[in-house]
Design an enzyme around this catalytic site. Sequence first.
Site, mmCIF file in Angstrom:
data_model
loop_
_atom_site.group_PDB
_atom_site.id
_atom_site.type_symbol
_atom_site.label_atom_id
_atom_site.label_comp_id
_atom_site.label_asym_id
_atom_site.label_seq_id
_atom_site.Cartn_x
_atom_site.Cartn_y
_atom_site.Cartn_z
ATOM 1 N N SER A 87 12.029 32.328 -32.829
ATOM 2 C CA SER A 87 12.395 33.457 -31.988
ATOM 3 C C SER A 87 11.776 33.316 -30.599
ATOM 4 O O SER A 87 11.959 32.296 -29.944
ATOM 5 C CB SER A 87 11.979 34.757 -32.686
ATOM 6 O OG SER A 87 12.606 35.881 -32.119
ATOM 7 N N ASP A 131 22.431 35.013 -37.271
ATOM 8 C CA ASP A 131 21.299 35.092 -36.360
ATOM 9 C C ASP A 131 21.802 35.392 -34.955
ATOM 10 O O ASP A 131 22.828 34.852 -34.523
ATOM 11 C CB ASP A 131 20.534 33.767 -36.383
ATOM 12 C CG ASP A 131 19.390 33.737 -35.383
ATOM 13 O OD1 ASP A 131 18.779 34.796 -35.155
ATOM 14 O OD2 ASP A 131 19.116 32.659 -34.831
ATOM 15 N N HIS A 163 18.635 37.146 -38.330
ATOM 16 C CA HIS A 163 17.397 36.776 -37.642
ATOM 17 C C HIS A 163 16.163 37.058 -38.494
ATOM 18 O O HIS A 163 15.236 36.256 -38.526
ATOM 19 C CB HIS A 163 17.300 37.531 -36.315
ATOM 20 C CG HIS A 163 16.317 36.940 -35.355
ATOM 21 N ND1 HIS A 163 16.428 35.661 -34.864
ATOM 22 C CD2 HIS A 163 15.187 37.448 -34.791
ATOM 23 C CE1 HIS A 163 15.425 35.406 -34.042
ATOM 24 N NE2 HIS A 163 14.653 36.474 -33.985
#
Length: 642
Positions: free
Chosen positions: A168, A309, A343
């Site tokens: 991330s 994601d 995610h």
Amino acid sequence: MSNRTRDFERRTFLALASAGLAGLAGCNQQSQPGTTTPTSQPPTTDESEETETETTTTEPYDAERDIMVEMRDGVSLATNVFTPAGEDGPFPTLLNRTPYNKADEEPIGGIRPAVDAGYAVVQQDFRGRFGSEGEFQGFDQGEDGYDTIEWITEQDWSTGDVGMYGTSFRGMATWQAIKEDPPGLVAAAPLVTPTNFYGDLQYMGGADNYGTSLAWLAANSFSQVSRLDVSEEKAGELRGELESLLTGLPESADTLPTIEQPAFDEGVGPLWQDWHEHSTYDEFWKDLDVLQHIPDISTPVVQASGWYDIFLRGNTWGFSTIEEEGTDVVRENQKLVLGPWAHTTYPSANPVGDWDFGSNAEYDIANELVLPWFDYWLQDEETGVTSMPKVQYFQMGDNEWRTADQWPPSGVTATEYHLDSGGNANSDVGGGVLTTGDPSGSARSDSYEYDPLDPVPTRGGPLHMGGTVEAGVKDQTSVEERDDVLVYTSEELTEPLSIAGDVTASLFVETTAEDTDFMVKLVDVGPDGYSANITEGALRARYRETNDQGSSHLASQFEETAFLEPGAVYELEIELRDVAHTFQSGHRIRVDVTSSNFPKQDRNPNAAVPVAEATESDMQTATQTLYHSPERPSSIMLPVHE
């Protein structure tokens, strides 16, 4: 910071965590040092805690915490160093930089396994975050990453060979450091993270990824309040604004103009204005764009992401650009893993929205990919990682892993499906048809009214808004009941149909507005009527014209705006996100077309104004017409994989 303030912030965070918002602090890494968080449970990063220096004698490694490492401009960043217990080194070194408080999390895979494998592990708070000095720079992390790697190479405990990794935002920092090409950086693993920050992070087809950026910035601004020169009473008021915004989602997202979010005023969230004042692919975004620098990068990378994601495109675009423009060592050695994850479910077997892909969906990224990768490049160990398939991807529907030497995989046939109807494709009870045959011509078009004050609500998809708006697979039936959604459905399949790769829609459209949005979803309709979103794309019409002189081929069309002539017909090419999915026998393929997806995307006011600055008085209802005649054959191109 007083104990009273710290206690208030901890109570606030726990309240938000109970509301399902804690995961907004970022994708999975390990939680507090000395503990283990299963990969199926995202860490709850309490960013309200200031970093405190501790000396712990029970840890299975040597630790030196809160070393203040000076950057080129004199600002010092708080840095922890972990080395094998009782050993002098030198050690190959793994670097993880974070905005989420190094005191409360560990890098992917954890500190101890890396130290046990013979590494020194370095963790550092971003500039302007927690223990570090200076002002938070947002995505601009390249120079600090470079300087930190240079510092590591000068330390007696390091061999000078550095690997950098993170998920991330930590992965963004990894890419930004790679972009600077520091000599000591030998290999890297940027995971579930963007490469083109305009087209993959902040905007999708020019439409703002509003809900994700709103929720993320709010959840990660509590510590910023603590750095402001305000009274405790005022700080409490500012935190209260953030808490109200977060706990009130999605309703609290209904603010106009969107650039004027009260919770981000008074220095709380200055990034909000930066992101929305730069709605085109200008120098602000070009300076961050990793893809422009691929020919100059010498660091081999492994990447991983998921079909749901938010940063999928960062990984597929990064891989493709390296294949086309990368140096030999980077191109020949790169690896890509694409799972079914959202995610916050990466890389686990947790359900992704409503769908459970089974235990096979889990991938031990740390031990099967990342550590073997660094063992090969930093310790000269033959781990087998170089003989792994170049691409490993999860075929949804069949729920199995497949391999390929390229992405999209070979053996794909671009197959055109035409949108058709008798003129009444509005909602799932209309007559919209999806067919490989030519348009029937019985009716030339379908129309609907798009009212930005009554937008189509978000149902799943690639987003990151905590538990308030769930990511992943969600039943689209409630959306498809609306008359402002055109629905085109195939006949039941008599045999499975697999797709793998990029999906593109070509729409012939007319609107009464000077600007508007068109959004396309690819949907799998099961025998029970469940309508599962598979992938999606959007285009803000003002960005329809490609600028071939752009400095990045993936974002060049978003450098300039060109408003529409109401009543004119335009052909729009809309890129949907890559996907691998099998539509099973008895299922139907469906395409939904509409003009909003709120609050995931911001609302186009249907006016020739900056969208982020649009007020309620700017909001206009537009009549949207989609053509599907033989002369104007709207269609979707599916990458059918034999």
